[in-house]
Design a protein around this motif. Structure first.
Motif, PDB file in Angstrom:
ATOM      1  N   ASP A 112       4.253   7.324  -5.674  1.00  0.00           N
ATOM      2  CA  ASP A 112       4.011   8.561  -6.424  1.00  0.00           C
ATOM      3  C   ASP A 112       4.100   9.774  -5.493  1.00  0.00           C
ATOM      4  N   ASP A 133       0.816  -1.213   0.000  1.00  0.00           N
ATOM      5  CA  ASP A 133       0.000   0.000   0.000  1.00  0.00           C
ATOM      6  C   ASP A 133       0.854   1.270   0.000  1.00  0.00           C
ATOM      7  N   ASP A 169       2.720   4.472  -1.246  1.00  0.00           N
ATOM      8  CA  ASP A 169       2.416   5.433  -2.304  1.00  0.00           C
ATOM      9  C   ASP A 169       3.724   6.043  -2.801  1.00  0.00           C
TER      10      ASP A 169
END
Length: 150
Positions: A129, A125, A127
């Motif tokens: 980005d 999970d 992130d």
């Protein structure tokens, strides 16, 4: 800029949790069956052992997942990568020569031969980005770049 913290965690150990739940359920059924049908101490002992094994496997899966977490801390001066084993890796924004990205991976280059790889396992999970954007903003601020088009 304020300090930001990003956590890269492995995906949940679904198979281990499924096996642990199955072992616990079978142990409970064996325990209840041994009491109901008077199978004796052997059935009860086997049921208790299966239940304890299931709980131990679930606990081991949680502990293993927590030990594989990587924490990335970004601030105005630089960054620090705290890994489960080994020394934390750190650097200043001025020492970063290049940042490259690929699906599931960010690589921070420092000079010609020092690289820090930030890898998010598939199903994680994490992130990456958002982490890449934060790194980009810190680098821009360090180098005096601005996005203002006035």
């Amino acid at each position: 800029m304020s300090t930001q913290e990003f956590v890269i965690s492995p995906r949940p150990a679904v198979r281990a949790f499924a096996i642990a739940a199955t072992a616990f359920l079978l142990g409970a059924l064996l325990l209840v069956g041994s009491v109901a049908w008077e199978w004796g101490v052997v059935g009860m002992g086997a049921g208790v052992l299966l239940m304890l094994g299931g709980v131990a496997l679930a606990v081991a899966a949680v502990v293993a997942a927590r030990r594989q977490r990587v924490v990335v801390i970004l601030d105005a001066e630089g960054f620090e990568v705290v890994m489960p084993r080994g020394e934390p890796q750190a650097g200043t924004w001025a020492s970063v020569t290049r940042v490259t990205a690929a699906p599931g991976r960010i690589t921070v280059h420092q000079g010609g031969d020092r690289r820090i790889h930030l890898i998010a396992p598939s199903g994680s999970d994490a992130d990456l980005d958002a982490l890449g954007i934060a790194i980009s903003r810190h680098l821009d601020a360090n180098r005096g770049y601005s996005t203002y088009m006035g």
